[in-house]
Design an enzyme around this catalytic site. Structure first.
Site, PDB file in Angstrom:
ATOM      1  N   HIS A 131       0.989  -0.917   0.059  1.00  0.00           N
ATOM      2  CA  HIS A 131      -0.006   0.089   0.135  1.00  0.00           C
ATOM      3  C   HIS A 131       0.973   1.361  -0.055  1.00  0.00           C
ATOM      4  O   HIS A 131       0.689   2.115  -0.720  1.00  0.00           O
ATOM      5  CB  HIS A 131      -1.165  -0.033   1.046  1.00  0.00           C
ATOM      6  CG  HIS A 131      -1.669   1.383   1.341  1.00  0.00           C
ATOM      7  ND1 HIS A 131      -2.938   1.395   1.050  1.00  0.00           N
ATOM      8  CD2 HIS A 131      -1.122   2.306   2.147  1.00  0.00           C
ATOM      9  CE1 HIS A 131      -3.354   2.782   1.333  1.00  0.00           C
ATOM     10  NE2 HIS A 131      -2.347   3.208   2.047  1.00  0.00           N
ATOM     11  N   GLU A 132       1.914   1.198   0.979  1.00  0.00           N
ATOM     12  CA  GLU A 132       2.787   2.437   0.918  1.00  0.00           C
ATOM     13  C   GLU A 132       3.657   2.633  -0.254  1.00  0.00           C
ATOM     14  O   GLU A 132       3.723   3.724  -0.855  1.00  0.00           O
ATOM     15  CB  GLU A 132       3.612   2.302   2.242  1.00  0.00           C
ATOM     16  CG  GLU A 132       2.944   2.393   3.343  1.00  0.00           C
ATOM     17  CD  GLU A 132       2.048   3.566   3.602  1.00  0.00           C
ATOM     18  OE1 GLU A 132       2.082   4.585   3.204  1.00  0.00           O
ATOM     19  OE2 GLU A 132       1.032   3.135   4.347  1.00  0.00           O
ATOM     20  N   HIS A 135       1.497   4.336  -2.751  1.00  0.00           N
ATOM     21  CA  HIS A 135       1.608   5.945  -2.668  1.00  0.00           C
ATOM     22  C   HIS A 135       2.851   6.374  -3.350  1.00  0.00           C
ATOM     23  O   HIS A 135       2.557   7.368  -3.957  1.00  0.00           O
ATOM     24  CB  HIS A 135       1.528   6.202  -1.247  1.00  0.00           C
ATOM     25  CG  HIS A 135       0.161   6.160  -0.579  1.00  0.00           C
ATOM     26  ND1 HIS A 135      -0.956   6.897  -1.026  1.00  0.00           N
ATOM     27  CD2 HIS A 135      -0.229   5.633   0.544  1.00  0.00           C
ATOM     28  CE1 HIS A 135      -1.786   6.626  -0.311  1.00  0.00           C
ATOM     29  NE2 HIS A 135      -1.452   6.005   0.577  1.00  0.00           N
ATOM     30  N   GLU A 202      -6.402   7.124  -0.610  1.00  0.00           N
ATOM     31  CA  GLU A 202      -6.343   5.744   0.090  1.00  0.00           C
ATOM     32  C   GLU A 202      -7.040   4.847  -0.394  1.00  0.00           C
ATOM     33  O   GLU A 202      -6.605   3.658  -0.663  1.00  0.00           O
ATOM     34  CB  GLU A 202      -6.891   5.954   1.544  1.00  0.00           C
ATOM     35  CG  GLU A 202      -6.194   6.925   2.483  1.00  0.00           C
ATOM     36  CD  GLU A 202      -4.887   6.485   2.612  1.00  0.00           C
ATOM     37  OE1 GLU A 202      -4.555   5.157   2.698  1.00  0.00           O
ATOM     38  OE2 GLU A 202      -3.651   7.342   2.563  1.00  0.00           O
TER      39      GLU A 202
END
Length: 309
Positions: A131-132, A135, A202
């Site tokens: 997930h990071e 980003h 998100e």
């Protein structure tokens, strides 16, 4: 709208807020000083905000010898995402959480709380790291980091105004009551800007992160575990610096538990539902993550060696 346009709009909005606060503190002269200060802050935030944010979060760098399994996992996921290996940091916080920062993929960093490595399975940690990395891949980290830096500066400037000018209303057009309102409204306005750019990003990072790690249910399981654990464990660094809240994968603050205007993150149930739908489209099985008990979800993996417990 491209990320660069959104960044420009964000910087313009926060710059205008700086000027308003400067005008409240010192009239036209104060507004001019604030404008010059904001210009310098924008330039500083563009190049150095990642270092500021990591310092605010109490993060310290780690290498392969400190956390070999976490490092190897991140390296493998970064290759899958087509990204350079980001710098890794650890934050000595019991609350499980994580965030990414950096102005571009070549200067990116991922910071994880020690609680993330303690409470999550290895598959769940992989989902969070992916997930990071999403980003970073989506270039969200620049706008999120700049926002955290400037929002924190706005809050400090408003508090400075109350502390040093609260009893002197001669050089500002709003008076003492206006200064008190500024103390309340200026950080709120900065927070609303954070929310405007955080929530949709998100969802997109969840989707891309699920594709990077290859299993949406790893991330869905992690989100449920993070949400349940974060509700009962305080994140001291985030509570001391609320401007950091929107950067974490799960809201680290003890308040704002609802999916409303004042929440920096989408509702966890909605994020999990979107990941479950993605898993079905990708042909994954195994039933709904949200319906399984935490102990069962954690049973399948070992925790990477953080070297920082």
């Amino acid at each position: 709208m491209s990320g660069y346009v959104k960044t420009a709009i964000l910087l313009a909005g926060l710059t205008a807020l700086f000027v308003v606060i400067g005008g409240a503190l010192g009239g036209e002269a104060g507004a001019l000083i604030a404008l010059l200060f904001a210009g310098g802050m924008n330039l500083f935030a563009w190049w150095n905000s990642d270092k500021v944010v990591l310092r605010m979060a109490g993060a310290r760098p780690i290498g392969p010898a400190d956390a070999p399994r976490l490092y190897a996992m991140t390296e493998q996921l970064a290759r899958r995402a087509g990204l350079p290996m980001p710098a890794l940091y650890v934050i000595d916080e019991e609350q499980p959480n994580a965030f990414a920062t950096g102005r571009d993929p070549a200067n990116a960093a991922i910071a994880v709380n020690t609680g993330l490595l303690r409470y999550l399975s290895e598959e769940e940690v992989a989902g969070v790291v992916a997930h990071e990395l999403a980003h970073i891949k989506n270039r969200d980290t620049l706008i999120m980091t700049v926002t955290a830096t400037l929002a924190g500066a706005i809050s400090m400037l408003a508090q400075f105004g109350i502390l040093f000018r609260g009893g002197d209303s001669r050089n500002n057009p709003f008076g003492a009551i206006g200064l008190i309102l500024m103390l309340i409204l200026a950080p709120l306005a900065a927070m609303l800007v954070q929310m405007a750019i955080s929530r949709s990003r998100e969802y997109e990072a969840d989707r891309v992160g699920a594709e990077i790690c290859g299993n949406p249910r790893w991330l869905a399981s992690a989100l449920v575990n993070l949400h349940n654990t974060a509700r009962r464990i305080e994140n001291h660094h985030a509570e001391a610096n609320p401007a950091l809240a929107h950067m974490f994968i799960i809201n680290p603050l003890s308040g704002a538990r609802m999916d409303n205007l004042f929440s920096t993150h989408p509702k966890t149930e909605n994020r999990v539902a979107a990941l479950e739908e993605l898993a079905r489209r990708m042909g994954g099985g195994g039933g709904s993550v949200a319906s399984r008990p935490v102990a069962q979800r954690r049973a399948g993996g070992s925790v990477p060696n953080s070297g920082a417990r």
